[in-house]
Design a protein around this motif. Sequence first.
Motif, short mmCIF file in Angstrom:
data_model
loop_
_atom_site.label_atom_id
_atom_site.label_comp_id
_atom_site.label_asym_id
_atom_site.label_seq_id
_atom_site.Cartn_x
_atom_site.Cartn_y
_atom_site.Cartn_z
N LEU A 1 10.83 6.69 2.94
CA LEU A 1 9.63 6.10 3.54
C LEU A 1 9.76 4.59 3.66
CD1 LEU A 1 6.84 8.20 1.77
CD2 LEU A 1 7.62 8.39 4.13
N SER A 2 10.41 3.96 2.68
CA SER A 2 10.61 2.52 2.74
C SER A 2 11.52 2.14 3.91
CB SER A 2 11.22 2.03 1.43
OG SER A 2 11.49 0.64 1.48
N LEU A 3 12.58 2.91 4.13
CA LEU A 3 13.47 2.64 5.26
C LEU A 3 12.74 2.83 6.59
CD1 LEU A 3 16.76 4.36 4.02
CD2 LEU A 3 16.28 1.90 4.14
N LEU A 4 11.93 3.87 6.67
CA LEU A 4 11.15 4.12 7.89
C LEU A 4 10.18 2.97 8.14
CD1 LEU A 4 10.44 6.05 10.20
CD2 LEU A 4 8.81 7.17 8.66
N PHE A 5 9.54 2.49 7.07
CA PHE A 5 8.60 1.38 7.21
C PHE A 5 9.33 0.12 7.69
CE2 PHE A 5 6.35 -2.34 5.70
CZ PHE A 5 5.04 -2.07 6.05
N GLN A 6 10.53 -0.12 7.16
CA GLN A 6 11.29 -1.30 7.58
C GLN A 6 11.64 -1.25 9.05
OE1 GLN A 6 14.64 -2.29 5.02
NE2 GLN A 6 13.55 -1.51 3.23
N ALA B 1 0.82 -1.22 0.00
CA ALA B 1 0.00 0.00 0.00
C ALA B 1 0.85 1.26 0.00
CB ALA B 1 -0.94 -0.01 1.21
N LEU B 2 2.03 1.21 0.61
CA LEU B 2 2.88 2.40 0.67
C LEU B 2 3.33 2.82 -0.73
CD1 LEU B 2 4.37 4.47 2.39
CD2 LEU B 2 6.27 2.85 2.58
N SER B 3 3.76 1.87 -1.54
CA SER B 3 4.18 2.21 -2.90
C SER B 3 3.00 2.70 -3.74
CB SER B 3 4.84 1.01 -3.57
OG SER B 3 3.95 -0.10 -3.63
N ILE B 4 1.83 2.08 -3.56
CA ILE B 4 0.63 2.54 -4.27
C ILE B 4 0.26 3.94 -3.83
CG2 ILE B 4 -1.85 2.13 -4.57
CD1 ILE B 4 -1.25 -0.87 -4.31
N LEU C 1 13.72 13.70 -6.47
CA LEU C 1 13.26 13.92 -5.10
C LEU C 1 12.15 12.93 -4.75
CD1 LEU C 1 13.37 15.59 -2.52
CD2 LEU C 1 11.70 17.15 -3.53
N LEU C 2 11.28 12.65 -5.70
CA LEU C 2 10.21 11.69 -5.47
C LEU C 2 10.78 10.30 -5.18
CD1 LEU C 2 7.13 11.39 -5.44
CD2 LEU C 2 7.24 10.88 -7.88
N GLY C 3 11.82 9.91 -5.93
CA GLY C 3 12.47 8.63 -5.67
C GLY C 3 13.14 8.58 -4.31
N LEU C 4 13.80 9.68 -3.93
CA LEU C 4 14.44 9.74 -2.62
C LEU C 4 13.41 9.67 -1.49
CD1 LEU C 4 17.13 12.49 -3.30
CD2 LEU C 4 17.52 10.05 -3.02
N LEU C 5 12.27 10.31 -1.71
CA LEU C 5 11.19 10.25 -0.72
C LEU C 5 10.70 8.82 -0.56
CD1 LEU C 5 9.17 11.69 1.16
CD2 LEU C 5 7.70 12.03 -0.84
N GLY C 6 10.56 8.11 -1.68
CA GLY C 6 10.14 6.72 -1.62
C GLY C 6 11.13 5.85 -0.85
#
Length: 259
Positions: A233-238, A183-186, A225-230
Motif C-alpha cells: 500500500l505504501s508503494l501504491l501511495f508513492q 493516515a494510511l499507516s493509522i 502478511l500484514l507487513g507485506l500489505l503495508g
Amino acid sequence: MKHLALRLFFVVALPALLVAGWWFASDDSTDVYWPPLRTILTAFPDVWTAQRLRDDVLPSVLRLSAGYASAAVAGIALGTVIGSYRRVRAVCEPVLEFLRAVPPPVLVPVIMLFAGIGDTMKIAVIASGCIWPVLLNTVEGVRAVDSVMSETARSYGITGFARLRHVVLRSASPQIFAGLRQALSIGIILMVISEMFAASNGLGFTIVQFQRGFAIPDMWTGILLLGLLGVLLSLLFQLVERRALGWYRGLRASSRRSQ
C-alpha cells in the motif's frame, strides 16, 4: 543506470539484512512462541491460500479502502473550510483538539453501540482515526497559501471553484498528501484492531484466532502478511503521490538548480 542500481541497493539492503538477522537469530530456537523463520516461511503458503486470501484479506482491504476514502474526503473538505475562514477556525479549534486527543481504539465500544458489529462499525473506526492527520494538515496547508498568489488569482477573475481547485488545493496539496500518508499507516492499525472485536473474518480476526488456538507459526505468517500489505500500500501511495505532485517536485528541482 548506475544511480538506479545504487538506489535499488539501498532500498533492498536493510530489509535483506533484517531478514537475515531474524533467520540466524531464530535458527536454533525451541521456544514455541518464537519459532524459526524457516518454519514460518514454510507454513506461509499452506496458511494463506487463495481461498483464505479471498475470505479474510480482501474484506480487510475493502474496509480499509472505504474508511480511508471517507476520512480523506471528509478531512479535505472540512480542513479547506476551517483553514479558509479565521472565525470558523477559532470556533472549531478547541473541539478539534479535544476530539483528536481521544484514541480511536477507545471509541470502538461506543461505535459498536450505534453501528452494530458489522462492516459499518469497522469502517467507522478506521475513518475516525484517519481523518485527523488529513484534516489538520489540510488546515495548515490552506492557511499557508501564498497571499500574493491568492490576490493575483483574484485580480485575474479566478474565483469560486476554479480558485479552490487551481490555487488553494493545489498550493496545499503537499501538506494534504503528508496527512494522507500518515493516515494510511493509522488506517492499517485500526483495520486490525477493529477486526479483533466481534468479527467473523479479516486479517485481525484470523491472527487472533491463530493465537487463541496456539497455532503460533500460523500467527506469525499473518503478521508477515500484514507487513507485506503495508509495504504494498505504501508503494501504491508513492506512485499516486509522485504523479499528483509532479509539478511540486519539478518546482523544487528547478529551484535547487537555480541556487
